[in-house]
Design a protein around this motif. Structure first.
Motif, PDB file in Angstrom:
ATOM      1  N   VAL A   1       5.214  10.732   2.240  1.00 16.77           N
ATOM      2  CA  VAL A   1       4.858   9.366   1.203  1.00 16.77           C
ATOM      3  C   VAL A   1       4.943   8.235   2.313  1.00 16.77           C
ATOM      4  CG1 VAL A   1       5.011   7.928  -0.833  1.00 16.77           C
ATOM      5  CG2 VAL A   1       5.683  10.431  -0.711  1.00 16.77           C
ATOM      6  N   LYS A   2       4.053   7.388   2.332  1.00 16.44           N
ATOM      7  CA  LYS A   2       4.116   6.388   3.256  1.00 16.44           C
ATOM      8  C   LYS A   2       3.894   4.855   2.528  1.00 16.44           C
ATOM      9  CE  LYS A   2       1.844   4.622   7.453  1.00 16.44           C
ATOM     10  NZ  LYS A   2       0.903   4.702   8.569  1.00 16.44           N
ATOM     11  N   TYR A   3       4.966   4.155   2.621  1.00 15.67           N
ATOM     12  CA  TYR A   3       4.972   2.899   2.154  1.00 15.67           C
ATOM     13  C   TYR A   3       4.818   1.644   3.038  1.00 15.67           C
ATOM     14  CZ  TYR A   3       7.168   5.448  -1.875  1.00 15.67           C
ATOM     15  OH  TYR A   3       7.539   6.273  -2.945  1.00 15.67           O
ATOM     16  N   LYS A   4       3.549   0.905   2.741  1.00 15.82           N
ATOM     17  CA  LYS A   4       3.354  -0.130   3.885  1.00 15.82           C
ATOM     18  C   LYS A   4       3.585  -1.326   3.092  1.00 15.82           C
ATOM     19  CE  LYS A   4      -0.373  -1.806   6.677  1.00 15.82           C
ATOM     20  NZ  LYS A   4       0.634  -1.785   7.939  1.00 15.82           N
ATOM     21  N   TYR A   5       4.587  -2.262   3.938  1.00 18.08           N
ATOM     22  CA  TYR A   5       5.219  -3.347   3.605  1.00 18.08           C
ATOM     23  C   TYR A   5       4.668  -4.507   4.377  1.00 18.08           C
ATOM     24  CZ  TYR A   5       8.504  -0.612   1.069  1.00 18.08           C
ATOM     25  OH  TYR A   5       9.249   0.310   0.162  1.00 18.08           O
ATOM     26  N   LYS A   6       4.663  -5.764   4.304  1.00 16.63           N
ATOM     27  CA  LYS A   6       4.265  -6.870   5.113  1.00 16.63           C
ATOM     28  C   LYS A   6       4.836  -6.784   6.257  1.00 16.63           C
ATOM     29  CE  LYS A   6       3.127 -11.590   4.840  1.00 16.63           C
ATOM     30  NZ  LYS A   6       3.228 -12.904   3.947  1.00 16.63           N
ATOM     31  N   SER A   7       6.086  -6.425   6.305  1.00 14.06           N
ATOM     32  CA  SER A   7       6.886  -6.453   7.508  1.00 14.06           C
ATOM     33  C   SER A   7       7.200  -5.268   8.375  1.00 14.06           C
ATOM     34  CB  SER A   7       8.317  -7.019   7.406  1.00 14.06           C
ATOM     35  OG  SER A   7       8.951  -6.354   6.572  1.00 14.06           O
ATOM     36  N   LYS A   8       6.807  -3.937   7.523  1.00 18.68           N
ATOM     37  CA  LYS A   8       6.970  -2.448   8.154  1.00 18.68           C
ATOM     38  C   LYS A   8       6.426  -1.519   7.393  1.00 18.68           C
ATOM     39  CE  LYS A   8      11.381  -1.933   5.308  1.00 18.68           C
ATOM     40  NZ  LYS A   8      12.657  -1.843   5.057  1.00 18.68           N
TER      41      LYS A   8
ATOM     42  N   LYS B   1       0.902  -1.129  -0.005  1.00 23.16           N
ATOM     43  CA  LYS B   1       0.012   0.031  -0.079  1.00 23.16           C
ATOM     44  C   LYS B   1       0.944   1.311   0.131  1.00 23.16           C
ATOM     45  CE  LYS B   1      -3.721   2.228   2.654  1.00 23.16           C
ATOM     46  NZ  LYS B   1      -4.507   2.085   3.712  1.00 23.16           N
ATOM     47  N   VAL B   2       0.529   2.258  -0.666  1.00 24.96           N
ATOM     48  CA  VAL B   2       1.180   3.440  -0.925  1.00 24.96           C
ATOM     49  C   VAL B   2       0.170   4.565  -0.606  1.00 24.96           C
ATOM     50  CG1 VAL B   2       2.583   5.215  -2.258  1.00 24.96           C
ATOM     51  CG2 VAL B   2       2.797   2.494  -2.390  1.00 24.96           C
ATOM     52  N   ASN B   3       0.532   5.630   0.535  1.00 23.40           N
ATOM     53  CA  ASN B   3      -0.151   6.755   0.623  1.00 23.40           C
ATOM     54  C   ASN B   3       0.843   7.855   0.281  1.00 23.40           C
ATOM     55  OD1 ASN B   3      -1.532   9.169   1.559  1.00 23.40           O
ATOM     56  ND2 ASN B   3      -2.116   8.080   3.432  1.00 23.40           N
ATOM     57  N   PHE B   4       0.391   8.404  -0.998  1.00 21.84           N
ATOM     58  CA  PHE B   4       1.122   9.598  -1.452  1.00 21.84           C
ATOM     59  C   PHE B   4       0.938  11.053  -0.745  1.00 21.84           C
ATOM     60  CE2 PHE B   4       0.972   7.008  -5.252  1.00 21.84           C
ATOM     61  CZ  PHE B   4       2.103   6.822  -5.513  1.00 21.84           C
ATOM     62  N   ARG B   5       0.056  10.961   0.129  1.00 19.10           N
ATOM     63  CA  ARG B   5      -0.041  12.505   0.924  1.00 19.10           C
ATOM     64  C   ARG B   5      -0.336  12.016   2.403  1.00 19.10           C
ATOM     65  NH1 ARG B   5       0.022  16.903  -2.806  1.00 19.10           N
ATOM     66  NH2 ARG B   5      -0.191  15.982  -4.877  1.00 19.10           N
ATOM     67  N   ASP B   6       0.501  11.352   3.051  1.00 23.16           N
ATOM     68  CA  ASP B   6       0.201  10.842   4.201  1.00 23.16           C
ATOM     69  C   ASP B   6       0.404  11.999   5.172  1.00 23.16           C
ATOM     70  OD1 ASP B   6      -0.059   8.797   6.555  1.00 23.16           O
ATOM     71  OD2 ASP B   6       1.888  10.046   7.119  1.00 23.16           O
ATOM     72  N   LYS B   7      -0.386  12.814   6.184  1.00 21.65           N
ATOM     73  CA  LYS B   7      -0.574  13.861   6.792  1.00 21.65           C
ATOM     74  C   LYS B   7      -0.435  13.752   8.310  1.00 21.65           C
ATOM     75  CE  LYS B   7      -4.620  14.612   4.818  1.00 21.65           C
ATOM     76  NZ  LYS B   7      -5.362  14.296   3.864  1.00 21.65           N
TER      77      LYS B   7
END
Length: 181
Positions: free
Chosen positions: A81-88, A65-71
């Protein structure tokens, strides 16, 4: 199928996608609601794929999952920008993210976006939504940390939708000039 069966459908997309849908359908459906947004442009899918490959190589796994406008941390005007990975999770300031830098500087947009025929005030959608950048110039009392949206009503159906959500939002009328500035 949903439209033909009378089910209410909300289609959200870029202004050119709304135009494409309306043209494709060839007729008006009373149960179709359309919403576009003030579009910065659409990046190349090939560039995005290559960047995801780069992120996988760098982090050892694909982002899910990627959130390009994480506030969450720094607020709206200094987003990350928030990148969600399985482990982190990986949170990167937008200035430090290569992909976001390319996007904000218009380096990776589709050729058609540079001469967009749909970049106009009058839209064929029922509603247009956007980040309301510059609201502090119009309304200095508003707290912009979490962001402020602009909603432009383009049709009677859009007006009805907007009236139906009035009790759930804080809304203030402003001029189209202050939104498009």
């Amino acid at each position: 199928k949903f439209l033909s069966n009378g089910r209410k459908v909300l289609f959200t997309g870029t202004p050119c996608q709304i135009e494409g849908l309306i043209t494709y359908l060839g007729k008006n459906y009373s149960n179709l609601y359309t919403q576009d947004f003030i579009c910065h442009g659409v990046p190349s899918p090939k560039v995005w794929k290559k960047y995801l490959d780069y992120k996988k190589e760098k982090c050892g796994e694909d982002p899910i999952k990627v959130n390009f406008r994480d506030k969450e941390v720094l607020g709206w005007s200094n987003f990350q920008v928030k990148y969600k990975y399985k482990s982190k999770d990986e949170i990167v300031h937008h200035d430090d993210d290569y992909y976001m830098n390319f996007f904000l500087r218009n380096y990776d947009l589709r050729e058609s976006c540079y001469n967009c025929h749909f970049k106009k005030i009058r839209r064929n959608s029922d509603l247009t939504i956007a980040d309301f950048w510059g609201i502090e110039e119009t309304n200095s009392k508003i707290d912009i940390k979490k962001g402020v949206s602009a909603v432009i009503v383009n049709s009677r159906k859009g007006q009805k939708i907007f009236e139906d959500i009035q009790q759930d939002i804080i809304a203030e009328e402003t001029s189209i000039e202050s939104v498009t500035k």
